[in-house]
Write a protein that holds these residues in place. Structure first.
Motif, PDB file in Angstrom:
ATOM      1  N   THR A 142      16.209  35.509 -21.481  1.00  0.00           N
ATOM      2  CA  THR A 142      15.449  34.350 -21.014  1.00  0.00           C
ATOM      3  C   THR A 142      16.214  33.079 -21.366  1.00  0.00           C
ATOM      4  OG1 THR A 142      13.356  35.519 -21.316  1.00  0.00           O
ATOM      5  CG2 THR A 142      13.256  33.118 -21.199  1.00  0.00           C
ATOM      6  N   GLY A 143      16.186  32.101 -20.462  1.00  0.00           N
ATOM      7  CA  GLY A 143      16.920  30.859 -20.715  1.00  0.00           C
ATOM      8  C   GLY A 143      16.251  29.662 -20.063  1.00  0.00           C
ATOM      9  N   ILE A 144      16.948  28.549 -20.103  1.00  0.00           N
ATOM     10  CA  ILE A 144      16.503  27.315 -19.455  1.00  0.00           C
ATOM     11  C   ILE A 144      17.669  26.730 -18.683  1.00  0.00           C
ATOM     12  CG2 ILE A 144      14.682  26.762 -21.122  1.00  0.00           C
ATOM     13  CD1 ILE A 144      16.646  24.907 -22.550  1.00  0.00           C
ATOM     14  N   LEU A 145      17.361  25.882 -17.694  1.00  0.00           N
ATOM     15  CA  LEU A 145      18.420  25.246 -16.915  1.00  0.00           C
ATOM     16  C   LEU A 145      17.973  23.868 -16.461  1.00  0.00           C
ATOM     17  CD1 LEU A 145      18.660  26.475 -13.214  1.00  0.00           C
ATOM     18  CD2 LEU A 145      16.588  26.710 -14.599  1.00  0.00           C
ATOM     19  N   ASP A 146      18.918  23.123 -15.922  1.00  0.00           N
ATOM     20  CA  ASP A 146      18.632  21.827 -15.317  1.00  0.00           C
ATOM     21  C   ASP A 146      18.328  22.090 -13.848  1.00  0.00           C
ATOM     22  OD1 ASP A 146      18.781  19.330 -14.038  1.00  0.00           O
ATOM     23  OD2 ASP A 146      20.174  18.545 -15.530  1.00  0.00           O
TER      24      ASP A 146
END
Length: 361
Positions: A142-146
């Motif tokens: 799981t991650g985050i992005l712009d």
């Protein structure tokens, strides 16, 4: 009258992803009635890259999330789009909830998300000592992005292939003549027509209304708007990963997420509304605080400040539904693709949705 091969209604992240994919092999235009792309769900979410944990095996959400996650990480790496694969914990606050974690793990493994596992007691002490939890699953993928940079990359791909992204261009109605569609648009107060061979409804919150205009059936599809609030936490905090409670009927619960600068925010909650309205209602803050304190009892609620709201496109208030992606076999209209209820994990799945549609066209 101008004509393109494919006209896509809706310049959110999914519409842009479809256009970027199709622009390599045909002429494409994406229209959106707003003044900027991604004005609704695409800009008002947690910006999380989901692993594909929760969704029923074989569902579109399962298949397209898992495939989309791989495509999205590769896309971000190749184009230097900011992202962080920081992982998330799904936490149980008591023994009863821990049984649900077992079920989540079983479903995740069935969905080929085999990197998820229970956090060790050592990990819980070292990384989650600020939380009141019984046990936790950890999802390292799981991650985050712009998301805004991601959408800009899709626009660049569309335009480099000769495609067009036209904002302030509202879909009015469409008529099929032979193998083509005549689409009426309104731009800057003026109405004009455009021809296309393929018409794709990716209008997000407005997708049911667009479908009804195309089919001429005003009672066929009903849109339900599920609004959620996000609060930002001011000041220092102990969070290094995303923290999710157990999912509920309408979503994944009030979870703790981080942005790429490390700032902490919480949300969303759920509140069904009649119309698209992003007003922030602070009157239910106590309920929101209570949801957070179930897993972070030492929360300093005075540091929570109203941030923004987002709206999930739903087709029912009663249950979670799968993505709706319909072709001629479903609605009987050749050359028409209809997408509805593309809520979370729509951002994660966007590139896979585009791939899925291209393969079937």
């Amino acid at each position: 009258m101008e004509k393109v091969d494919t006209l896509i209604i809706g310049a959110g992240v999914v519409g842009l992803a479809i256009a970027a994919k199709l622009s390599h092999s045909r002429s494409v235009i994406v229209i959106d009635k707003e003044s900027r792309v991604g004005e609704h769900t695409s800009s008002r979410n947690s910006e999380v890259i989901h692993a594909g944990i929760y969704y029923p095996y074989g569902s579109l959400k399962h298949q397209l999330c898992v495939r989309g996650k791989a495509l999205l990480y590769t896309h971000c790496e190749q184009l230097n789009i900011p992202f962080h694969r920081l992982g998330k914990f799904i936490v149980a606050t008591n023994a009863e909830e821990a049984q649900s974690l077992e079920q989540i793990k079983t479903r995740a493994h069935a969905n080929s998300v085999t990197d998820i596992d229970f956090a060790s007691s050592k990990t819980i002490v070292q990384q989650l000592s600020h939380l009141k939890i019984h046990s936790a699953l950890f999802s390292p993928s799981t991650g985050i992005l712009d998301s805004h940079q991601f959408m800009l990359s899709l626009i660049a791909e569309i335009e480099s292939n000769g495609g067009i992204v036209a904002t302030q261009s509202e879909f009015m109605h469409a008529q099929q003549l032979g193998s083509d569609f005549i689409v009426a648009l309104r731009c800057n107060g003026e109405q004009f027509e455009m021809g296309c061979s393929q018409l794709i409804n990716s209008a997000g919150l407005n997708a049911p209304d667009v479908l009804n205009k195309i089919t001429g059936d005003s009672n066929k599809a009903i849109a339900y708007y599920c609004r959620g609030r996000y609060y930002r936490y001011q000041g220092k905090h102990p969070f290094q990963q995303l923290i999710y409670p157990l999912p509920n009927t309408h979503g994944l619960g009030v979870h703790a997420t981080l942005d790429l600068a490390g700032q902490l925010k919480f949300g969303p909650d759920t509140d069904y509304i009649e119309n698209i309205d992003y007003q922030f209602d602070d009157s239910q803050k106590a309920r929101f605080v209570a949801a957070i304190k179930r897993y972070w009892p030492t929360l300093d609620e005075s540091r929570l400040t109203a941030d923004y709201t987002g709206i999930r496109p739903k087709l029912s208030k009663e249950k979670q539904s799968d993505f709706v992606i319909q072709f001629e076999a479903t609605h009987g209209i050749s050359g028409f693709v209809n997408l509805m209820a593309i809520e979370s994990p729509g951002l994660t799945a966007s590139l896979a949705i585009a791939e899925y549609i291209e393969q079937r066209l």
